[in-house]
Enzyme design. Structure first.
Site, PDB file in Angstrom:
ATOM      1  CG  ASP A 108     -91.873  -2.808 157.473  1.00 50.08           C
ATOM      2  OD1 ASP A 108     -92.578  -1.836 157.143  1.00 50.08           O
ATOM      3  OD2 ASP A 108     -92.043  -3.967 157.033  1.00 50.08           O
TER       4      ASP A 108
HETATM    5  N1  URA Z   1     -91.543  -4.437 152.271  1.00 47.27           N
HETATM    6  C1  URA Z   1     -91.725  -4.771 153.568  1.00 47.27           C
HETATM    7  O1  URA Z   1     -92.447  -5.698 153.878  1.00 47.27           O
HETATM    8  N2  URA Z   1     -91.073  -4.041 154.494  1.00 47.27           N
HETATM    9  C2  URA Z   1     -90.231  -3.017 154.189  1.00 47.27           C
HETATM   10  O2  URA Z   1     -89.652  -2.406 155.094  1.00 47.27           O
HETATM   11  C3  URA Z   1     -90.063  -2.694 152.842  1.00 47.27           C
HETATM   12  C4  URA Z   1     -90.730  -3.420 151.895  1.00 47.27           C
END
Ligand code: URA
Length: 245
Positions: free
Chosen positions: A102
């Site tokens: 993310d």
């Molecule tokens: N899980 C999440 O919620 N975000 C990420 O970036 C990776 C795994």
């Protein structure tokens, strides 16, 4: 490909430095000095030397990136800075990130041009472990741990696969998953009644984020790190009875 690109892809220096070296007569192709950076060469068959040493083209390259927050895990984006914007212009132009973190997640991202390896690392069937350091809004309790370990309902068809929880300190855990659904860590913690306030990936399969690598920096994988990834891949092939390449 152009001679200067060949040498640049061999990680021998910046494009401008390499052009200078070619013009200075430091490069031979098939035994003859070539002074034109734009000379076309065949990376598979031409014998190319730079500063007296034979150079062999590496088809695939592998980088560890310490992704900072605020950057998207894409090769290009109209509005946002991408992880590839962190790489110098002299790097290969066919790089991509293996999977996505993310925008607000930090940590380990493998950047490569090896599509087959990326596919294997991301394939749900391969169960490659991804380990995250999570800072939580509230202390985690036994019930939440048990739920995460057994699998939780995040609104998908099936419960999440069992995850491993390790407590680091109050409100700080590591969570190890073998799948990679969209926002999975955040959704899992939310589903058990907690919230992630900071997330960092610290491992993917055998590859661990180098603690000495500053945020926003990248480096080539070492020979051992590459061997570890290839080893995972071969073990998986053996497990599946697949002996073809
Ligand atoms: N899980 C999440 O919620 N975000 C990420 O970036 C990776 C795994």
């Amino acid at each position: 490909m152009r001679l200067d690109k060949f040498l640049c892809d061999c990680n021998l220096g910046t494009r401008s430095q390499i052009k200078k070296d070619i013009r200075a007569g430091l490069v031979t192709v098939g035994g003859s000095v070539v002074r034109k950076p734009e000379q076309q060469v065949s990376e598979g068959t031409d014998e190319i030397t730079y500063r007296g040493e034979r150079r062999v083209y590496e088809k695939f390259v592998y980088y560890m990136l310490h992704k900072p927050a605020g950057i998207v895990s894409a090769t290009e984006d109209k509005r946002e800075r991408t992880v590839l914007d962190l790489f110098s212009d002299d790097c290969r132009d066919d790089l991509f990130p293996v999977g996505r973190l993310d925008k607000d997640t930090e940590g380990l991202l493998l950047i490569t041009n090896d599509g087959a390896l990326a596919h294997e690392l991301l394939s749900p069937a391969k169960h490659v472990e991804k380990e995250y350091e999570c800072h939580l809004a509230a202390s985690i309790d036994e019930t939440q741990i048990r739920q995460l370990e057994q699998g939780v309902d995040i609104g998908e068809k099936d419960l999440t696969k069992p995850a491993a929880v390790h407590i680091l300190e109050d409100k700080k855990i590591t969570l190890t998953l073998t799948e990679g659904k969209f926002h999975q860590v955040k959704r899992m913690l939310h589903a058990v009644g907690n919230e992630v306030v900071y997330l960092k990936r610290i491992r993917m399969g055998s590859l661990t984020l180098d603690p000495g690598l500053p945020r926003g920096s990248y480096r080539r994988l070492t020979a051992e790190e590459c061997a570890g990834l290839m080893n995972n891949r071969n073990l998986e092939k053996e497990k599946n009875g697949d002996t073809n390449d």
